[in-house]
Design an enzyme around this catalytic site. Sequence first.
Site, PDB file in Angstrom:
ATOM      1  N   ARG A 213       0.854  -1.211   0.000  1.00  0.00           N
ATOM      2  CA  ARG A 213       0.000   0.000   0.000  1.00  0.00           C
ATOM      3  C   ARG A 213       0.879   1.248   0.000  1.00  0.00           C
ATOM      4  NH1 ARG A 213      -2.693  -2.853   4.580  1.00  0.00           N
ATOM      5  NH2 ARG A 213      -4.110  -4.255   3.499  1.00  0.00           N
ATOM      6  N   PHE A 229     -11.965  -6.378  -4.838  1.00  0.00           N
ATOM      7  CA  PHE A 229     -11.645  -7.142  -3.622  1.00  0.00           C
ATOM      8  C   PHE A 229     -11.077  -6.182  -2.558  1.00  0.00           C
ATOM      9  CE2 PHE A 229     -10.874  -9.715  -7.419  1.00  0.00           C
ATOM     10  CZ  PHE A 229     -11.710 -10.790  -7.218  1.00  0.00           C
ATOM     11  N   ASP A 251     -16.408  -4.955  -3.195  1.00  0.00           N
ATOM     12  CA  ASP A 251     -16.223  -6.204  -2.441  1.00  0.00           C
ATOM     13  C   ASP A 251     -17.571  -6.911  -2.350  1.00  0.00           C
ATOM     14  OD1 ASP A 251     -13.762  -7.267  -0.457  1.00  0.00           O
ATOM     15  OD2 ASP A 251     -15.738  -8.080   0.046  1.00  0.00           O
ATOM     16  N   SER A 252     -17.523  -8.250  -2.290  1.00  0.00           N
ATOM     17  CA  SER A 252     -18.779  -9.004  -2.232  1.00  0.00           C
ATOM     18  C   SER A 252     -19.334  -9.073  -0.813  1.00  0.00           C
ATOM     19  CB  SER A 252     -18.557 -10.420  -2.778  1.00  0.00           C
ATOM     20  OG  SER A 252     -17.559 -11.058  -2.026  1.00  0.00           O
ATOM     21  N   ALA A 280     -16.654  -8.949  -8.153  1.00  0.00           N
ATOM     22  CA  ALA A 280     -15.567  -8.317  -8.908  1.00  0.00           C
ATOM     23  C   ALA A 280     -15.576  -8.752 -10.370  1.00  0.00           C
ATOM     24  CB  ALA A 280     -14.231  -8.659  -8.265  1.00  0.00           C
ATOM     25  N   ASP A 302      -6.838  -7.855  -5.566  1.00  0.00           N
ATOM     26  CA  ASP A 302      -6.306  -8.616  -4.428  1.00  0.00           C
ATOM     27  C   ASP A 302      -7.305  -9.703  -4.026  1.00  0.00           C
ATOM     28  OD1 ASP A 302      -4.818  -9.421  -2.252  1.00  0.00           O
ATOM     29  OD2 ASP A 302      -5.322  -7.699  -0.998  1.00  0.00           O
ATOM     30  N   CYS A 342      -2.390 -14.842  -2.993  1.00  0.00           N
ATOM     31  CA  CYS A 342      -2.050 -15.063  -1.577  1.00  0.00           C
ATOM     32  C   CYS A 342      -2.172 -16.532  -1.202  1.00  0.00           C
ATOM     33  CB  CYS A 342      -2.923 -14.196  -0.688  1.00  0.00           C
ATOM     34  SG  CYS A 342      -4.666 -14.547  -0.852  1.00  0.00           S
TER      35      CYS A 342
HETATM   36  N1  SAH Z   1      -7.268  -5.814  -0.465  1.00  0.00           N
HETATM   37  C1  SAH Z   1      -7.787  -6.090   0.862  1.00  0.00           C
HETATM   38  C2  SAH Z   1      -7.836  -7.569   1.178  1.00  0.00           C
HETATM   39  C3  SAH Z   1      -8.660  -8.383   0.220  1.00  0.00           C
HETATM   40  S1  SAH Z   1      -9.085  -9.957   0.827  1.00  0.00           S
HETATM   41  C4  SAH Z   1      -6.939  -5.355   1.892  1.00  0.00           C
HETATM   42  O1  SAH Z   1      -5.829  -4.944   1.551  1.00  0.00           O
HETATM   43  O2  SAH Z   1      -7.394  -5.208   3.021  1.00  0.00           O
HETATM   44  C5  SAH Z   1     -10.142 -10.546  -0.393  1.00  0.00           C
HETATM   45  C6  SAH Z   1     -11.505  -9.896  -0.414  1.00  0.00           C
HETATM   46  O3  SAH Z   1     -12.213 -10.388  -1.543  1.00  0.00           O
HETATM   47  C7  SAH Z   1     -12.425 -10.177   0.772  1.00  0.00           C
HETATM   48  O4  SAH Z   1     -12.782  -8.974   1.375  1.00  0.00           O
HETATM   49  C8  SAH Z   1     -13.661 -10.874   0.183  1.00  0.00           C
HETATM   50  O5  SAH Z   1     -14.874 -10.448   0.788  1.00  0.00           O
HETATM   51  C9  SAH Z   1     -13.601 -10.408  -1.235  1.00  0.00           C
HETATM   52  N2  SAH Z   1     -14.230 -11.260  -2.253  1.00  0.00           N
HETATM   53  C10 SAH Z   1     -14.205 -12.608  -2.355  1.00  0.00           C
HETATM   54  N3  SAH Z   1     -14.825 -13.000  -3.497  1.00  0.00           N
HETATM   55  C11 SAH Z   1     -15.227 -11.866  -4.137  1.00  0.00           C
HETATM   56  C12 SAH Z   1     -15.878 -11.600  -5.375  1.00  0.00           C
HETATM   57  N4  SAH Z   1     -16.229 -12.594  -6.180  1.00  0.00           N
HETATM   58  N5  SAH Z   1     -16.094 -10.317  -5.711  1.00  0.00           N
HETATM   59  C13 SAH Z   1     -15.724  -9.300  -4.902  1.00  0.00           C
HETATM   60  N6  SAH Z   1     -15.096  -9.496  -3.726  1.00  0.00           N
HETATM   61  C14 SAH Z   1     -14.850 -10.760  -3.347  1.00  0.00           C
END
Ligand code: SAH
Length: 398
Positions: A213, A229, A251-252, A280, A302, A342
């Site tokens: 970040r 995400f 985010d979902s 997403a 992410d 990850c």
């Molecule tokens: N970038 C964030 C961490 C992301 S973790 C940070 O730095 O804090 C991954 C995220 O993806 C989670 O919050 C989860 O809710 C979301 N997620 C999972 N599947 C998804 C989808 N199909 N569409 C959107 N978000 C999704």
Amino acid sequence: MPETETLAVVRLKPGQEDRLRAGHLWLFSNEVARVEGAAPPGCLAKVATAGGESLGLGFYHPHSLIALRMLAPGVEPVDAAFFRRRLEAALAYRTRVCPGETSYRLCFGESDALPGLVVDRYEDVLVLQVYSAGMELRLPAIGEALEALLSPRGIFLKNDHRLRQLEGLPGECRLLSGSVPERVQISEGGLRFWASVGAGQKTGHYFDQRENRAYLRPFFPGRTVLDLFCYTGAFAVNAAKFGAKAVLGIDSSAAAVALARENAALNGAGAAAEFDEADAEAVLASFAEGRQPFRPDMILLDPPSFVPSKKHLPKALRAYAKLNAAALKALPPGGLLATSTCSHHVGREDFVGMLRCAQAKARKPARLLALRGQACDHPILLAMPETEYLHFALLEVV
Ligand code: SAH
């Protein structure tokens, strides 16, 4: 009687000691010849080669694929003083490498010589994740050591991870000591974030992306940023605070989106950053169909891990490539894609290969501006590839 006086002995099959000698901390069940003495789940055991040479002390589990996790090269009591010494070293390292930070991963399991124990520090609150029966049995001593070291307001156990089942441990979230609020406000890189330690993902905040970040800050000025995400908005808020023209976080999870909005407001970025609860991939598809009024020239990707186990790797890499190709397609020339995976099953070569494939698929040749990993409070134990799991790249569409 001290626990170390009646230890069982785990005897290796011939020739199985090389990995442990090189510094790996796990012994797998198929590498064990026999166990001498009573050895219930999570007990301390001595480890010896087929020839009888002692390799040290570890936690043994008779039913786990990871039969033994090494703790020490010699035999010593594993008590509150033991945990205090190891946690003190872990804290000293974070104090040195995370200057100015008061919240971070204080203990990253194997990489801090405490196999199966994760401790995240949220200011004066500690959140633990326990992955081995040996650690679970010693929670009182671990709690005592943490109290002596940091006098936290409270210690919370966030033990809902599916990996616990492999050691026969129940999924449960509960207080170990003191009191812990439902959410905690932390500081990261000079910004403030709410983290929901009880109900959130992981232990509440993704500390592993902290340095990425900060790394992106010089790239944000003037950009229109799409943070897919986005979870609780940690990247998006950085973008809005460091010069982005507009930011949209997706985010979902409704709870994550609600907290992301609060985090933007908390940092005075509420006007520049918007958040939507959506899928997403559906958002990226709507770009392909020309249905999006929002025109990003920087996308952050992410996603959660797509690789539940090693055998899913080829399929997961195809899914990652598809997602990254869709993001690249939505970018104009000069556009930036900051993308991550990850899972420890994805090696660095796999990651770069996947991105090469994505840019070919999208017909968007790109320059690789940076290849980075997890923040330094998640150190990688070189002998244990399992401790390296986060890959991050910054691509520029040429
Ligand atoms: N970038 C964030 C961490 C992301 S973790 C940070 O730095 O804090 C991954 C995220 O993806 C989670 O919050 C989860 O809710 C979301 N997620 C999972 N599947 C998804 C989808 N199909 N569409 C959107 N978000 C999704």
